[in-house]
Design an enzyme around this catalytic site. Structure first.
Site, PDB file in Angstrom:
ATOM      1  N   ASP A  72      -9.147  -0.181  -8.817  1.00 37.82           N
ATOM      2  CA  ASP A  72      -8.631   0.616  -7.704  1.00 37.82           C
ATOM      3  C   ASP A  72      -7.686   1.716  -8.180  1.00 37.82           C
ATOM      4  OD1 ASP A  72      -6.670  -1.170  -8.514  1.00 37.82           O
ATOM      5  OD2 ASP A  72      -6.838  -2.418  -6.727  1.00 37.82           O
ATOM      6  N   ASP A 141      -1.114 -11.935  -0.475  1.00 39.16           N
ATOM      7  CA  ASP A 141      -1.935 -12.295   0.680  1.00 39.16           C
ATOM      8  C   ASP A 141      -3.374 -12.607   0.263  1.00 39.16           C
ATOM      9  OD1 ASP A 141      -2.816  -9.797  -0.032  1.00 39.16           O
ATOM     10  OD2 ASP A 141      -2.224  -8.785   1.813  1.00 39.16           O
ATOM     11  N   HIS A 143      -5.381 -10.896  -1.621  1.00 38.47           N
ATOM     12  CA  HIS A 143      -6.338  -9.797  -1.765  1.00 38.47           C
ATOM     13  C   HIS A 143      -6.787  -9.638  -3.208  1.00 38.47           C
ATOM     14  CE1 HIS A 143      -2.725  -6.894  -2.327  1.00 38.47           C
ATOM     15  NE2 HIS A 143      -3.416  -6.801  -3.446  1.00 38.47           N
ATOM     16  N   GLU A 148      -7.821  -5.864   1.314  1.00 42.43           N
ATOM     17  CA  GLU A 148      -6.763  -6.485   2.103  1.00 42.43           C
ATOM     18  C   GLU A 148      -7.330  -7.483   3.099  1.00 42.43           C
ATOM     19  OE1 GLU A 148      -3.959  -6.116   1.091  1.00 42.43           O
ATOM     20  OE2 GLU A 148      -3.163  -4.086   0.986  1.00 42.43           O
TER      21      GLU A 148
HETATM   22  C1  GLP Z   1      -2.119  -4.536  -6.361  1.00 38.70           C
HETATM   23  C2  GLP Z   1      -3.460  -4.334  -7.056  1.00 38.70           C
HETATM   24  C3  GLP Z   1      -4.185  -5.653  -7.227  1.00 38.70           C
HETATM   25  C4  GLP Z   1      -3.250  -6.636  -7.885  1.00 38.70           C
HETATM   26  C5  GLP Z   1      -2.044  -6.837  -7.015  1.00 38.70           C
HETATM   27  C6  GLP Z   1      -1.079  -7.862  -7.540  1.00 38.70           C
HETATM   28  O1  GLP Z   1      -2.308  -4.771  -5.008  1.00 38.70           O
HETATM   29  N1  GLP Z   1      -4.305  -3.452  -6.351  1.00 38.70           N
HETATM   30  O2  GLP Z   1      -5.340  -5.454  -8.012  1.00 38.70           O
HETATM   31  O3  GLP Z   1      -3.924  -7.845  -8.077  1.00 38.70           O
HETATM   32  O4  GLP Z   1      -1.391  -5.593  -6.922  1.00 38.70           O
HETATM   33  O5  GLP Z   1      -0.136  -7.311  -8.368  1.00 38.70           O
HETATM   34  P1  GLP Z   1       0.857  -8.160  -9.232  1.00 38.70           P
HETATM   35  O6  GLP Z   1       0.035  -8.744 -10.323  1.00 38.70           O
HETATM   36  O7  GLP Z   1       1.859  -7.178  -9.729  1.00 38.70           O
HETATM   37  O8  GLP Z   1       1.439  -9.207  -8.355  1.00 38.70           O
END
Ligand code: GLP
Length: 377
Positions: A72, A141, A143, A148
């Site tokens: 993304d 959450d 995702h 989402e």
């Molecule tokens: C963002 C990214 C996800 C990632 C998430 C969790 O939302 N788009 O791909 O998994 O963050 O991030 P973190 O690993 O910093 O908790």
């Protein structure tokens, strides 16, 4: 579903990094047969990237013939913004290894036509032969990528509005200022991830534990998009102990016991040959005797690549690599989880009374005991 539980972030990251390295090595990628790796951003994969870089510098792995697709990218911040996913990936991984820039694919959140950008991204994944292994993290959450809660489980790469919870969580990278956090992003879809030949997810910390619980112990649900992994043939989640806080004790013990049994058998994850080596490598022609005729089965539906359970064929995933480097510490291996054969019959106190009516166990069937008693019943 495999759930691999390690004591802490470091051990979980080592497991994932070593797993990826073994997969790439065994795949033996070439310029015409590259290994296609899907990659995430966020803090969860940071340890994995660090270890991959270390292993590259130690000469243990090459990314020369690896093609990557990121999950993304934010919409509306410049590509060289310190918090763009372009910057993140080059800063933490790509600039430190021998990957060809032309082999790196990251969605362009500033494309003049965002829809066309998404369609083209899907087409590029397809023309690269599809993703061999998608590495992912998850949001609090549940995702996956930026899919989402409420995302279609059939979704593909598209524009997505970020949930308030995600904006809040990501504000830590934007001076804790919600106004600075982009509210929209481009993301691969749930279906895009599910189409990868293998999906590996790293889940770290107590703040992800509810999401992990929803995704593992409950059903497939678009409100926790990671749960869609239950529909994938080869999913693996690697987590630390803290991430298991919301799981039932029996779930944790179950997955730990499964891992112990698998390791004892000499494998981590059984993957069909086509998944291990990618689709385009020719599978040797087999001649099979069917009704007295020799029939040739070439690479295709009639050509099974796994003819019988063959755990030792998964040499690439042999337990030696990740598990030996980071052995499960004693507190993770409780004697309680040793598997004990359990038949209902053994729970009846005076089994002699029922012996003639009970279906004998496999042990009894082989020594003639069964036949005698069934005849007499
Ligand atoms: C963002 C990214 C996800 C990632 C998430 C969790 O939302 N788009 O791909 O998994 O963050 O991030 P973190 O690993 O910093 O908790």
């Amino acid at each position: 579903m495999r759930l691999i539980i390690r004591d802490d972030t470091e051990a979980a990251s080592f497991y994932v990094a070593n797993y990826i390295i073994e997969r790439i090595k065994h795949f033996n990628p070439t310029p015409t047969h590259p290994f296609v790796l899907g990659l995430p951003t966020g803090s969860s994969p940071l340890g994995v990237y660090r270890i991959l870089v270390e292993k590259y510098k130690a000469g243990e792995i090459s990314f020369e013939n690896v093609v990557t697709f990121n999950m993304d990218e934010y919409i509306g911040i410049p590509r060289d913004h310190p918090q763009s996913y372009h910057t993140f990936m080059w800063q933490h991984f790509f600039s430190h290894v021998n990957i060809h820039p032309r082999n790196v694919h990251i969605l362009n959140g500033n494309a003049p036509n965002l829809e066309a950008e998404c369609v083209e991204y899907e087409a590029k994944i397809k023309s690269s032969g599809g993703v061999d292994l998608f590495l992912a993290g998850i949001g609090e959450d549940g995702h996956i990528a930026f899919n989402e809660p409420g995302s279609s489980l059939a979704s593909r790469t598209r524009v997505k509005t970020l949930a308030y919870d995600t904006v809040l969580a990501n504000s830590r990278f934007f001076n804790n200022d919600l106004d600075q956090v982009p509210k929209m992003a481009l993301t691969v879809g749930v279906q895009t991830v599910l189409e990868a030949r293998e999906v590996v997810v790293i889940v770290l910390g107590a703040r992800k534990s509810l999401a992990l619980q929803k995704c593992i112990e409950q059903g497939v649900n678009h409100m926790w998009t990671l749960s869609s992994l239950q529909l994938h043939p080869h999913p693996m989640i690697v987590c630390d102990e803290d991430a298991t806080l919301e799981l039932q004790v029996k779930t944790v013990k179950y997955f730990k016991s499964i891992e112990l049994v698998a390791r004892a058998q000499g494998f981590e994850q059984i993957l069909p040959s086509k998944v291990r080596t990618g689709p385009s490598k020719p599978v040797p022609v087999q001649t099979i005797l069917v009704n007295g005729d020799h029939e040739r089965y070439v690479n295709g539906i009639e050509s099974p690549t796994i003819l019988a359970p063959q755990p030792t064929t998964s040499r690439l995933l042999s337990a030696a690599t990740p598990a030996a480097e980071y052995p499960i510490r004693s507190r993770s291996v409780s004697p309680d989880i040793e598997l004990v054969p359990d038949r209902m019959a053994s729970r009846i106190t005076d089994s002699a009374v029922f012996r003639g009516r009970l279906t004998p166990g496999p042990e009894a069937q082989t020594n003639g005991f069964a036949r005698v008693n069934i005849v007499g019943a």
